[in-house]
Write a protein that holds these residues in place. Structure first.
Motif, PDB file in Angstrom:
ATOM      1  N   ASP A 186       0.811  -1.217   0.000  1.00 54.27           N
ATOM      2  CA  ASP A 186       0.000   0.000   0.000  1.00 54.27           C
ATOM      3  C   ASP A 186       0.848   1.272   0.000  1.00 54.27           C
ATOM      4  O   ASP A 186       0.446   2.298  -0.551  1.00 54.27           O
ATOM      5  N   ASP A 187       2.007   1.210   0.643  1.00 53.86           N
ATOM      6  CA  ASP A 187       2.864   2.387   0.743  1.00 53.86           C
ATOM      7  C   ASP A 187       4.297   1.927   0.994  1.00 53.86           C
ATOM      8  O   ASP A 187       4.588   0.727   1.023  1.00 53.86           O
ATOM      9  N   GLU A 188       5.199   2.889   1.177  1.00 58.51           N
ATOM     10  CA  GLU A 188       6.607   2.562   1.371  1.00 58.51           C
ATOM     11  C   GLU A 188       6.827   1.742   2.638  1.00 58.51           C
ATOM     12  O   GLU A 188       7.653   0.823   2.655  1.00 58.51           O
ATOM     13  N   GLU A 189       6.100   2.050   3.679  1.00 58.07           N
ATOM     14  CA  GLU A 189       6.240   1.297   4.929  1.00 58.07           C
ATOM     15  C   GLU A 189       5.843  -0.162   4.734  1.00 58.07           C
ATOM     16  O   GLU A 189       6.522  -1.076   5.214  1.00 58.07           O
ATOM     17  N   ASP A 190       4.755  -0.375   4.034  1.00 54.86           N
ATOM     18  CA  ASP A 190       4.290  -1.736   3.757  1.00 54.86           C
ATOM     19  C   ASP A 190       5.283  -2.469   2.861  1.00 54.86           C
ATOM     20  O   ASP A 190       5.538  -3.671   3.033  1.00 54.86           O
ATOM     21  N   LEU A 191       5.857  -1.758   1.904  1.00 57.35           N
ATOM     22  CA  LEU A 191       6.844  -2.352   1.006  1.00 57.35           C
ATOM     23  C   LEU A 191       8.076  -2.814   1.776  1.00 57.35           C
ATOM     24  O   LEU A 191       8.572  -3.933   1.582  1.00 57.35           O
ATOM     25  N   ARG A 192       8.559  -1.970   2.665  1.00 57.90           N
ATOM     26  CA  ARG A 192       9.741  -2.330   3.450  1.00 57.90           C
ATOM     27  C   ARG A 192       9.447  -3.495   4.389  1.00 57.90           C
ATOM     28  O   ARG A 192      10.302  -4.358   4.614  1.00 57.90           O
ATOM     29  N   ALA A 193       8.243  -3.544   4.921  1.00 53.87           N
ATOM     30  CA  ALA A 193       7.866  -4.647   5.804  1.00 53.87           C
ATOM     31  C   ALA A 193       7.871  -5.973   5.048  1.00 53.87           C
ATOM     32  O   ALA A 193       8.319  -7.002   5.575  1.00 53.87           O
ATOM     33  N   MET A 206      24.491 -13.439   1.396  1.00 55.47           N
ATOM     34  CA  MET A 206      23.692 -13.621   2.604  1.00 55.47           C
ATOM     35  C   MET A 206      23.846 -12.431   3.544  1.00 55.47           C
ATOM     36  O   MET A 206      22.908 -12.093   4.287  1.00 55.47           O
ATOM     37  N   GLU A 207      24.983 -11.772   3.507  1.00 49.24           N
ATOM     38  CA  GLU A 207      25.145 -10.564   4.311  1.00 49.24           C
ATOM     39  C   GLU A 207      24.200  -9.467   3.818  1.00 49.24           C
ATOM     40  O   GLU A 207      23.625  -8.723   4.619  1.00 49.24           O
ATOM     41  N   ARG A 208      24.032  -9.368   2.505  1.00 53.01           N
ATOM     42  CA  ARG A 208      23.063  -8.410   1.965  1.00 53.01           C
ATOM     43  C   ARG A 208      21.651  -8.755   2.439  1.00 53.01           C
ATOM     44  O   ARG A 208      20.852  -7.867   2.764  1.00 53.01           O
ATOM     45  N   ALA A 209      21.350 -10.052   2.461  1.00 50.27           N
ATOM     46  CA  ALA A 209      20.036 -10.478   2.937  1.00 50.27           C
ATOM     47  C   ALA A 209      19.852 -10.120   4.406  1.00 50.27           C
ATOM     48  O   ALA A 209      18.769  -9.689   4.823  1.00 50.27           O
ATOM     49  N   LEU A 210      20.898 -10.295   5.192  1.00 46.81           N
ATOM     50  CA  LEU A 210      20.845  -9.935   6.609  1.00 46.81           C
ATOM     51  C   LEU A 210      20.563  -8.446   6.778  1.00 46.81           C
ATOM     52  O   LEU A 210      19.714  -8.050   7.587  1.00 46.81           O
ATOM     53  N   GLU A 211      21.259  -7.629   6.009  1.00 42.58           N
ATOM     54  CA  GLU A 211      21.042  -6.186   6.089  1.00 42.58           C
ATOM     55  C   GLU A 211      19.626  -5.826   5.647  1.00 42.58           C
ATOM     56  O   GLU A 211      18.969  -4.966   6.238  1.00 42.58           O
ATOM     57  N   GLY A 212      19.137  -6.502   4.609  1.00 39.38           N
ATOM     58  CA  GLY A 212      17.779  -6.255   4.149  1.00 39.38           C
ATOM     59  C   GLY A 212      16.736  -6.678   5.160  1.00 39.38           C
ATOM     60  O   GLY A 212      15.655  -6.084   5.250  1.00 39.38           O
ATOM     61  N   ALA A 213      17.041  -7.711   5.940  1.00 42.34           N
ATOM     62  CA  ALA A 213      16.113  -8.183   6.966  1.00 42.34           C
ATOM     63  C   ALA A 213      15.926  -7.155   8.070  1.00 42.34           C
ATOM     64  O   ALA A 213      14.905  -7.155   8.759  1.00 42.34           O
ATOM     65  N   VAL A 214      16.901  -6.277   8.225  1.00 41.06           N
ATOM     66  CA  VAL A 214      16.818  -5.240   9.252  1.00 41.06           C
ATOM     67  C   VAL A 214      16.274  -3.932   8.687  1.00 41.06           C
ATOM     68  O   VAL A 214      15.394  -3.303   9.271  1.00 41.06           O
ATOM     69  N   SER A 215      16.776  -3.534   7.513  1.00 39.50           N
ATOM     70  CA  SER A 215      16.421  -2.220   6.969  1.00 39.50           C
ATOM     71  C   SER A 215      15.190  -2.233   6.069  1.00 39.50           C
ATOM     72  O   SER A 215      14.437  -1.260   6.019  1.00 39.50           O
ATOM     73  N   LEU A 268      15.403  -2.033   2.932  1.00 42.90           N
ATOM     74  CA  LEU A 268      15.713  -1.115   1.834  1.00 42.90           C
ATOM     75  C   LEU A 268      16.132  -1.841   0.561  1.00 42.90           C
ATOM     76  O   LEU A 268      15.880  -1.361  -0.546  1.00 42.90           O
ATOM     77  N   ALA A 269      16.797  -2.972   0.694  1.00 44.11           N
ATOM     78  CA  ALA A 269      17.295  -3.694  -0.475  1.00 44.11           C
ATOM     79  C   ALA A 269      16.154  -4.395  -1.209  1.00 44.11           C
ATOM     80  O   ALA A 269      15.084  -4.641  -0.651  1.00 44.11           O
ATOM     81  N   ASP A 270      16.419  -4.730  -2.464  1.00 43.58           N
ATOM     82  CA  ASP A 270      15.421  -5.413  -3.290  1.00 43.58           C
ATOM     83  C   ASP A 270      15.651  -6.921  -3.219  1.00 43.58           C
ATOM     84  O   ASP A 270      16.637  -7.425  -3.756  1.00 43.58           O
ATOM     85  N   PRO A 271      14.764  -7.674  -2.593  1.00 42.42           N
ATOM     86  CA  PRO A 271      14.964  -9.126  -2.492  1.00 42.42           C
ATOM     87  C   PRO A 271      14.884  -9.834  -3.839  1.00 42.42           C
ATOM     88  O   PRO A 271      15.422 -10.933  -3.993  1.00 42.42           O
ATOM     89  N   LEU A 272      14.254  -9.216  -4.824  1.00 40.88           N
ATOM     90  CA  LEU A 272      14.165  -9.842  -6.145  1.00 40.88           C
ATOM     91  C   LEU A 272      15.529  -9.952  -6.813  1.00 40.88           C
ATOM     92  O   LEU A 272      15.700 -10.733  -7.752  1.00 40.88           O
ATOM     93  N   ALA A 273      16.509  -9.198  -6.320  1.00 38.20           N
ATOM     94  CA  ALA A 273      17.862  -9.255  -6.870  1.00 38.20           C
ATOM     95  C   ALA A 273      18.649 -10.446  -6.346  1.00 38.20           C
ATOM     96  O   ALA A 273      19.775 -10.686  -6.798  1.00 38.20           O
ATOM     97  N   GLU A 274      18.076 -11.199  -5.409  1.00 37.99           N
ATOM     98  CA  GLU A 274      18.805 -12.299  -4.780  1.00 37.99           C
ATOM     99  C   GLU A 274      18.308 -13.665  -5.245  1.00 37.99           C
ATOM    100  O   GLU A 274      18.347 -14.646  -4.505  1.00 37.99           O
ATOM    101  N   GLY A 275      17.888 -13.742  -6.488  1.00 40.66           N
ATOM    102  CA  GLY A 275      17.391 -15.006  -7.018  1.00 40.66           C
ATOM    103  C   GLY A 275      18.423 -16.116  -7.001  1.00 40.66           C
ATOM    104  O   GLY A 275      18.099 -17.280  -6.744  1.00 40.66           O
TER     105      GLY A 275
END
Length: 257
Positions: A172-179, A225-234, A236-243
């Protein structure tokens, strides 16, 4: 906020059975008030048993980062309880990063998802959950050992990744996207740790420790996996890039049998 190295591994008793790392004394204010509010609301609407897992009953909660992760045996008005709870909870407890309500039926307690050999919900209740109210059905569940029955994320991570683009588009919004991003990255980090269990002989859901176990056994994929860890906290990263990482973790699940 950057990922912090906090957490613990599950321990075992003298017979090798896992001991839940939770206690009522670990829930300090203001978390205790939030837990009591949700517990009371669920009981008032017919929940027959209420449990809590995650960082709060383990004394590891961080304001603005940690969520509340409830499991409850459904009552007659359980669905209505969820609909009414979310809006009021968010307004009253803004320091909590989300509320998860996992509703299960009595029949679900005996459901097995191969290659697991024991019911998934029994594992959650017996090894990771703090009993809060109602009838403590976990007392009737046989103990668990360190084996494939602890693993769950690795069996669904590829299917979830296939649907992820749709879920992100529905935000619905940026907050929902990050969640949504944080949710998927957390599952990916934990899936990575699950494929390590046969060789490490230990188990945790704590994200930094999950990342460390994976990076130690799969150093070439460690940066991903470190990028995934950072994304799990922030978020901000795009998980679709981690295919590629998702595919690698999925391929390695054969180690679990």
């Amino acid at each position: 906020m950057k990922p912090q190295r906090i957490g613990r591994y599950l321990t075992t008793d003298e017979h090798g059975f896992l001991l839940p790392d939770v206690a009522i004394e670990n829930m300090k204010s203001p978390w205790r008030e939030a837990v009591d509010f949700v517990t009371g609301a669920l009981l008032a609407r017919g929940a027959k048993a209420v449990y809590l897992r995650g960082s709060v009953p383990r004394g590891l909660a961080i304001e603005g980062v940690s969520d509340l992760d409830f499991l409850y045996l459904e009552g007659p008005d359980a669905e209505q309880a969820e609909e009414e709870l979310f809006a009021e909870f968010e307004e009253r407890f803004p320091f909590v990063d989300g509320l998860e309500l996992i509703r299960f039926e009595a029949s679900t307690l005996s459901q097995v998802f191969p290659p697991q050999t024991r019911p998934y919900f029994q594992m959650l209740l017996k090894t990771q959950s703090l009993f809060l109210a109602g009838r403590d059905i976990a007392r009737e569940i046989a103990p668990f050992k360190m084996d494939v029955n602890l693993c769950s994320h690795v069996y669904t991570i590829e299917k979830e990744f296939a649907q992820l683009s749709d879920w992100l588009a529905e935000a619905d919004d940026e907050e929902d996207l990050r969640a949504t991003r944080r949710w998927f990255f957390r599952r990916l980090v934990r899936a990575g740790a699950e494929i390590c269990v046969p060789r490490t002989g230990r188990f945790t859901r704590d994200l930094y420790l999950c990342y460390e176990d994976f990076a130690q056994l799969y150093p070439e994929q460690g940066p991903a996996m470190e990028r995934a860890l950072e994304g799990a906290v922030s978020g901000l990263a795009d998980p679709l890039a981690e295919g590629a990482l998702v595919a690698m973790v999925g391929a390695e699940r054969a180690r679990l049998g």
